[in-house]
Design a protein around this motif. Structure first.
Motif, mmCIF file in Angstrom:
data_model
loop_
_atom_site.group_PDB
_atom_site.id
_atom_site.type_symbol
_atom_site.label_atom_id
_atom_site.label_comp_id
_atom_site.label_asym_id
_atom_site.label_seq_id
_atom_site.Cartn_x
_atom_site.Cartn_y
_atom_site.Cartn_z
ATOM 1 N N ASN A 58 -10.563 -0.618 6.180
ATOM 2 C CA ASN A 58 -11.509 -0.601 5.055
ATOM 3 C C ASN A 58 -11.287 -1.768 4.104
ATOM 4 O O ASN A 58 -12.248 -2.311 3.538
ATOM 5 C CB ASN A 58 -11.403 0.717 4.296
ATOM 6 C CG ASN A 58 -11.930 1.900 5.089
ATOM 7 O OD1 ASN A 58 -12.742 1.729 6.002
ATOM 8 N ND2 ASN A 58 -11.473 3.093 4.774
ATOM 9 N N SER A 83 -4.044 7.493 8.713
ATOM 10 C CA SER A 83 -4.774 7.194 7.480
ATOM 11 C C SER A 83 -4.474 5.780 6.998
ATOM 12 O O SER A 83 -5.320 5.137 6.363
ATOM 13 C CB SER A 83 -4.434 8.212 6.388
ATOM 14 O OG SER A 83 -3.077 8.139 6.008
ATOM 15 N N LEU A 128 0.833 -1.214 0.000
ATOM 16 C CA LEU A 128 0.000 0.000 0.000
ATOM 17 C C LEU A 128 0.865 1.261 0.000
ATOM 18 O O LEU A 128 0.617 2.203 -0.765
ATOM 19 C CB LEU A 128 -0.910 0.018 1.233
ATOM 20 C CG LEU A 128 -2.222 -0.751 1.190
ATOM 21 C CD1 LEU A 128 -2.850 -0.777 2.580
ATOM 22 C CD2 LEU A 128 -3.184 -0.145 0.181
ATOM 23 N N ARG A 176 1.304 3.901 -3.187
ATOM 24 C CA ARG A 176 0.970 5.314 -3.031
ATOM 25 C C ARG A 176 2.162 6.186 -3.452
ATOM 26 O O ARG A 176 1.978 7.219 -4.102
ATOM 27 C CB ARG A 176 0.569 5.602 -1.580
ATOM 28 C CG ARG A 176 0.283 7.071 -1.270
ATOM 29 C CD ARG A 176 -0.839 7.664 -2.124
ATOM 30 N NE ARG A 176 -2.094 6.984 -1.983
ATOM 31 C CZ ARG A 176 -3.018 7.249 -1.048
ATOM 32 N NH1 ARG A 176 -2.797 8.202 -0.163
ATOM 33 N NH2 ARG A 176 -4.153 6.573 -1.016
ATOM 34 N N TYR A 212 0.652 8.265 3.084
ATOM 35 C CA TYR A 212 -0.112 7.837 4.258
ATOM 36 C C TYR A 212 0.504 8.408 5.535
ATOM 37 O O TYR A 212 1.727 8.456 5.675
ATOM 38 C CB TYR A 212 -0.124 6.313 4.384
ATOM 39 C CG TYR A 212 -0.983 5.606 3.361
ATOM 40 C CD1 TYR A 212 -2.368 5.633 3.457
ATOM 41 C CD2 TYR A 212 -0.403 4.915 2.309
ATOM 42 C CE1 TYR A 212 -3.154 4.990 2.516
ATOM 43 C CE2 TYR A 212 -1.178 4.254 1.369
ATOM 44 C CZ TYR A 212 -2.554 4.301 1.479
ATOM 45 O OH TYR A 212 -3.334 3.657 0.540
ATOM 46 N N ARG A 247 -6.744 3.297 8.902
ATOM 47 C CA ARG A 247 -8.117 3.376 8.381
ATOM 48 C C ARG A 247 -8.232 2.624 7.052
ATOM 49 O O ARG A 247 -9.224 1.936 6.797
ATOM 50 C CB ARG A 247 -8.531 4.832 8.187
ATOM 51 C CG ARG A 247 -8.781 5.585 9.495
ATOM 52 C CD ARG A 247 -9.421 6.938 9.210
ATOM 53 N NE ARG A 247 -9.563 7.739 10.405
ATOM 54 C CZ ARG A 247 -10.548 7.621 11.288
ATOM 55 N NH1 ARG A 247 -11.488 6.700 11.106
ATOM 56 N NH2 ARG A 247 -10.620 8.411 12.339
ATOM 57 N N THR A 248 -7.206 2.738 6.201
ATOM 58 C CA THR A 248 -7.212 2.033 4.916
ATOM 59 C C THR A 248 -7.156 0.525 5.130
ATOM 60 O O THR A 248 -7.864 -0.237 4.462
ATOM 61 C CB THR A 248 -6.021 2.495 4.047
ATOM 62 O OG1 THR A 248 -6.118 3.911 3.857
ATOM 63 C CG2 THR A 248 -6.032 1.810 2.698
#
Length: 532
Positions: free
Chosen positions: A444, A437, A172, A176, A433, A440-441
């Protein structure tokens, strides 16, 4: 004499205050057994784990066994989650050698009422929770122990590691960063008009977006020295409901941002507050709050802020597996506070969020004005304004929202602009990130579970995969190499959907719906199949 056993000396001290005479409270100082450090510790064919004593823990447990011999009853009061249940399981294995009157006491806050109820309702070890801990521990060991050497060999650097949750999380962060590197800056243009009416400055925007400034020029010519007429004025009241109380992820994200500390530090501080009896258990997926405690908090809101600020106990949609009887993270009392400055800040954040969740809606009045250019009525500009009418929950848990003033305007009123210009708007690249954050990702996407997020991020930093730069997580050069390598060799491991699939199956073990060895065997096989 009765014996009560917990993990932490702080927790033991807090509980001892409530139990009084006739009780002995002892602490294990965390886990007592784990897989061995220097070998796999798992039989590949049977998946049977080999748990060994952690350094110094046999001596501690031998001391507890001496006390257990004299006890009428023994209560295992370890944390109410997978890790705590596993500690209780290993303790029971040892203590059964000297005493058979052993009970599992489960509680979610350290108060006299909670401890008394836990003792009164004590039962047996939850073997589904133990199996859930075994499944995660064994699967993580197989993946880490078997796959990491491939990195050492092919990337020629020891100390690199692979993890079931760690590696997709690193993906991730790397993805990003590549989005940022490949981002092509894009600019858009709008026509904006500024006005001053009765001393109030405001602006209105022509809604059409232009790719180039030159595309807006024909419209600008029509707007030279133009007057505007107010076509319509409207307003509406908008209610903003209070935020949910904290669970693990929302606390980690919010506290990390507001207090400027890592999610690992947030979690450690929250655990300490729990062990001192100041908040409920900080590892929870739930937003549920005890009705009696909610009533107590709402009476406090009425006394402190007035009846208009009292809301209600709301029901929130919970996940399928929201950790059973767990509550949200809330204070055990509004009178008991920590002494440390930073811990007090965290406690205050938790307390104000819990109170805000039980408070009334904030009410905002929104205004909408449509203006037409007198030179061409197709040139329609809009202006918006807002004003906080009632602060509601925001008085308890402040939220930064600025009022946007609009003057009193009436339909048909003609006004002159102060200036009309072309405004350039640049679309920013996606941000890196933050720790908050990122968790939270992860939530999710269903990657990992909240109780492990702090550890995962700490591991990525400790391994040198990411560095913290101005509060944001930036991957190192090695992170790119590791992610590219694992994407090629073990794509299932790095697949977000498969990671969630593994996590869901591990949850099914906790619910007693699947056999833990079957889940581990199938997951591990699919991770390795990507290599074959």
């Amino acid at each position: 004499m009765n014996l009560f056993i917990v993990e932490s000396p702080t927790k033991a001290k807090s509980i001892a205050k409530y139990l009084g005479n006739g009780w002995v409270v002892r602490a294990t100082l965390g886990h007592i057994k784990d897989l061995p450090e220097r070998e796999l510790g798992v039989d590949i064919k049977t998946l049977e784990p080999k748990y060994v004593w952690l350094k110094g823990k046999k001596k501690i447990v031998d001391g507890i066994k001496k006390a257990a011999k004299k006890a009428k009853k023994i209560y295992l009061g370890t944390d109410p989650d997978r890790e705590g249940e596993a500690i209780a399981y290993f303790l029971k294995e040892e203590l059964l050698k000297v005493n058979t009157s052993i009970y599992r006491a489960t509680f979610y806050e350290i108060t006299k009422k909670a401890i008394t109820e836990a003792i009164g309702g004590a039962s047996d070890i939850n073997l589904n929770l133990v199996s859930a801990q075994f499944s995660r521990r064994v699967l993580d060991r197989l993946i880490g122990y078997k796959l990491s050497p491939f990195l050492w060999r092919d990337l020629k650097e020891r100390g690199l590691s692979v993890g079931r949750v760690q590696s997709p999380t690193l993906r991730l962060i790397v993805e990003r960063e590549r989005q940022i590197q490949n981002f092509k800056r894009k600019k858009y243009y709008y026509i904006k008009a500024e006005f001053v009416v009765d001393g109030v400055e405001f602006s209105a925007v022509f809604k059409q977006r232009f790719e180039k400034p030159s595309n807006a020029e024909p419209f600008m010519k029509k707007l030279k020295d133009v007057m505007f007429v107010v076509k319509s004025v409207s307003k509406e009241m908008q209610k903003e409901p209070p935020p949910k109380p904290f669970n693990t992820v929302s606390l980690q994200a919010e506290a990390s941002k507001i207090l400027g500390i890592s999610v690992d530090k947030v979690q450690k501080m929250a655990q300490k507050l729990y062990e001192e009896g100041l908040i409920t258990y900080p590892r929870t997926d739930s937003y549920r709050m005890n009705k009696e405690k909610a009533q107590e908090f709402m009476k406090y809101i009425e006394r402190t802020y007035g009846k208009d600020y009292v809301g209600r106990l709301r029901k929130y949609k919970e996940k399928a597996l929201a950790w059973g009887a767990h509550e949200c993270i809330r204070p055990t009392s509004l009178d008991k506070k920590p002494e440390s400055v930073l811990e007090l800040k965290l406690w205050s954040l938790i307390s104000s969020r819990a109170l805000a969740s039980l408070s009334s809606d904030a009410i905002r009045e929104k205004f909408f004005v449509v203006l037409l250019a007198l030179s061409d009525h197709t040139l329609e500009f809009t202006a918006e304004g807002s004003k906080l009418v009632f602060d509601g929950w925001t008085r308890i848990y402040p939220k930064e929202v600025k009022d946007r003033a609009l003057p009193h305007l009436e339909e048909g009123q003609v006004i002159k602009p102060k200036r009309i210009y072309i405004e350039e708007v640049e679309v920013p690249p996606p941000p890196r990130y933050t720790e908050g954050s990122l968790v939270r990702t992860l939530e999710n996407l269903g990657i990992g579970r909240p109780s492990t997020y702090a550890t995962i991020i700490k591991t990525l930093k400790d391994r040198g995969y990411v560095v913290l730069e101005k509060g944001y997580l930036k991957p190192t050069e090695m992170a790119f190499k590791v992610v590219d390598y694992l994407m090629e060799k073990f794509p299932n491991l790095m697949d977000y959907g498969f990671t969630k699939y593994m996590e869901d199956n591990l949850d099914a073990v906790e619910e007693g719906k699947k056999d833990w060895k079957e889940v581990v065997r199938e997951s591990y096989r699919r991770v390795l199949n990507a290599k074959e």
